[in-house]
Design a protein around this motif. Sequence first.
Motif, PDB file in Angstrom:
ATOM      1  N   ILE A 274       0.816  -1.212   0.000  1.00  0.00           N
ATOM      2  CA  ILE A 274       0.000   0.000   0.000  1.00  0.00           C
ATOM      3  C   ILE A 274       0.850   1.264   0.000  1.00  0.00           C
ATOM      4  CG2 ILE A 274      -0.325   0.086   2.515  1.00  0.00           C
ATOM      5  CD1 ILE A 274      -3.011   0.928  -0.124  1.00  0.00           C
ATOM      6  N   ASP A 275       1.953   1.280   0.734  1.00  0.00           N
ATOM      7  CA  ASP A 275       2.784   2.479   0.820  1.00  0.00           C
ATOM      8  C   ASP A 275       3.466   2.814  -0.504  1.00  0.00           C
ATOM      9  OD1 ASP A 275       2.076   2.661   3.451  1.00  0.00           O
ATOM     10  OD2 ASP A 275       3.919   1.769   4.212  1.00  0.00           O
ATOM     11  N   GLN A 276       3.659   1.837  -1.357  1.00  0.00           N
ATOM     12  CA  GLN A 276       4.353   2.071  -2.623  1.00  0.00           C
ATOM     13  C   GLN A 276       3.406   2.452  -3.759  1.00  0.00           C
ATOM     14  OE1 GLN A 276       6.308  -1.740  -2.898  1.00  0.00           O
ATOM     15  NE2 GLN A 276       8.225  -0.889  -2.126  1.00  0.00           N
ATOM     16  N   ILE A 277       2.126   2.206  -3.623  1.00  0.00           N
ATOM     17  CA  ILE A 277       1.182   2.440  -4.722  1.00  0.00           C
ATOM     18  C   ILE A 277       1.183   3.894  -5.205  1.00  0.00           C
ATOM     19  CG2 ILE A 277      -1.265   2.432  -5.364  1.00  0.00           C
ATOM     20  CD1 ILE A 277      -1.493  -0.269  -3.923  1.00  0.00           C
ATOM     21  N   PRO A 278       1.171   4.915  -4.317  1.00  0.00           N
ATOM     22  CA  PRO A 278       1.217   6.290  -4.840  1.00  0.00           C
ATOM     23  C   PRO A 278       2.471   6.561  -5.679  1.00  0.00           C
ATOM     24  CG  PRO A 278       0.551   6.299  -2.551  1.00  0.00           C
ATOM     25  CD  PRO A 278       0.989   4.907  -2.864  1.00  0.00           C
ATOM     26  N   LEU A 279       3.599   6.006  -5.269  1.00  0.00           N
ATOM     27  CA  LEU A 279       4.835   6.190  -6.031  1.00  0.00           C
ATOM     28  C   LEU A 279       4.785   5.427  -7.350  1.00  0.00           C
ATOM     29  CD1 LEU A 279       7.251   5.884  -3.006  1.00  0.00           C
ATOM     30  CD2 LEU A 279       6.419   7.973  -4.082  1.00  0.00           C
ATOM     31  N   MET A 280       4.161   4.256  -7.339  1.00  0.00           N
ATOM     32  CA  MET A 280       3.987   3.489  -8.569  1.00  0.00           C
ATOM     33  C   MET A 280       3.104   4.256  -9.556  1.00  0.00           C
ATOM     34  SD  MET A 280       3.443  -0.348  -7.083  1.00  0.00           S
ATOM     35  CE  MET A 280       4.719  -1.238  -6.233  1.00  0.00           C
ATOM     36  N   LEU A 281       2.044   4.878  -9.045  1.00  0.00           N
ATOM     37  CA  LEU A 281       1.174   5.690  -9.894  1.00  0.00           C
ATOM     38  C   LEU A 281       1.959   6.829 -10.539  1.00  0.00           C
ATOM     39  CD1 LEU A 281      -1.990   5.865  -7.614  1.00  0.00           C
ATOM     40  CD2 LEU A 281      -1.930   4.904  -9.922  1.00  0.00           C
ATOM     41  N   ARG A 282       2.826   7.482  -9.782  1.00  0.00           N
ATOM     42  CA  ARG A 282       3.622   8.588 -10.309  1.00  0.00           C
ATOM     43  C   ARG A 282       4.581   8.133 -11.390  1.00  0.00           C
ATOM     44  NH1 ARG A 282       6.898  11.935  -7.368  1.00  0.00           N
ATOM     45  NH2 ARG A 282       6.309  13.570  -8.803  1.00  0.00           N
ATOM     46  N   CYS A 283       5.019   6.886 -11.341  1.00  0.00           N
ATOM     47  CA  CYS A 283       5.950   6.363 -12.353  1.00  0.00           C
ATOM     48  C   CYS A 283       5.236   5.907 -13.620  1.00  0.00           C
ATOM     49  CB  CYS A 283       6.755   5.204 -11.780  1.00  0.00           C
ATOM     50  SG  CYS A 283       7.956   5.724 -10.570  1.00  0.00           S
ATOM     51  N   GLY A 284       3.920   5.891 -13.596  1.00  0.00           N
ATOM     52  CA  GLY A 284       3.182   5.502 -14.792  1.00  0.00           C
ATOM     53  C   GLY A 284       2.478   4.173 -14.719  1.00  0.00           C
ATOM     54  N   ILE A 285       2.540   3.510 -13.582  1.00  0.00           N
ATOM     55  CA  ILE A 285       1.814   2.254 -13.403  1.00  0.00           C
ATOM     56  C   ILE A 285       0.353   2.604 -13.150  1.00  0.00           C
ATOM     57  CG2 ILE A 285       1.558   0.205 -11.938  1.00  0.00           C
ATOM     58  CD1 ILE A 285       4.629   0.463 -11.412  1.00  0.00           C
ATOM     59  N   ASP A 286      -0.555   1.923 -13.855  1.00  0.00           N
ATOM     60  CA  ASP A 286      -1.961   2.292 -13.692  1.00  0.00           C
ATOM     61  C   ASP A 286      -2.867   1.171 -13.218  1.00  0.00           C
ATOM     62  OD1 ASP A 286      -1.816   1.037 -16.203  1.00  0.00           O
ATOM     63  OD2 ASP A 286      -2.182   2.892 -17.277  1.00  0.00           O
ATOM     64  N   SER A 287      -2.349  -0.044 -13.056  1.00  0.00           N
ATOM     65  CA  SER A 287      -3.135  -1.113 -12.437  1.00  0.00           C
ATOM     66  C   SER A 287      -2.205  -1.979 -11.597  1.00  0.00           C
ATOM     67  CB  SER A 287      -3.895  -1.941 -13.479  1.00  0.00           C
ATOM     68  OG  SER A 287      -3.017  -2.725 -14.250  1.00  0.00           O
ATOM     69  N   PHE A 288      -2.811  -2.683 -10.649  1.00  0.00           N
ATOM     70  CA  PHE A 288      -2.024  -3.391  -9.641  1.00  0.00           C
ATOM     71  C   PHE A 288      -2.638  -4.746  -9.338  1.00  0.00           C
ATOM     72  CE2 PHE A 288      -1.938   1.125  -9.223  1.00  0.00           C
ATOM     73  CZ  PHE A 288      -0.593   1.420  -9.073  1.00  0.00           C
TER      74      PHE A 288
END
Length: 170
Positions: A110-124
């Motif tokens: 959960i803590d990494q999801i906002p950073l993943m979104l900023r890098c361009g990842i859009d689904s998890f």
Amino acid sequence: MTKIWNETGFVADDPWVVETEETSAGSNQKAILGLDAFLARVAGTEETGLGVLIQPADDVRRLEGHFDRLALVAVAFPAFNDGRAFSHASLLRTRLGFAGEVRAVGDVLIDQIPLMLRCGIDSFAVTNPTALKRLAENRLPGIDNHYQPTARPAAEAGSYSWRRRASPAA
């Protein structure tokens, strides 16, 4: 149990499955192939709508020239402390110009999801119980100020905290 999440919520009936020796895509599923298997497949067919899994040691630049064949690029996070997939996602979006879906798979916390979104990842693909609970409650952690630009623009485009304007002379 793995659930697929994006910013609109949990996705029902996601067709994608990572194809391994133990699993293969069923009739209503789409396979996410390893990089070498994907490249072999596109060399022999004109098939489109494919999915590829990028492992941490893979060179994501090998996908160049094949983006028109891809519907999904999954980037693997095998452990919480292996951040190479952040770089893969950023390269896909900013330098290579991939506009399709980029999915995080593996150890998605959960803590990494906002950073993943900023890098361009859009689904998890989320399996972590805490992450699943917090996403279901719509409790995504956030950081308001960022020091560097990324694939996703900041809320105040063109405004970065390290840039200071000089006050006009009085």
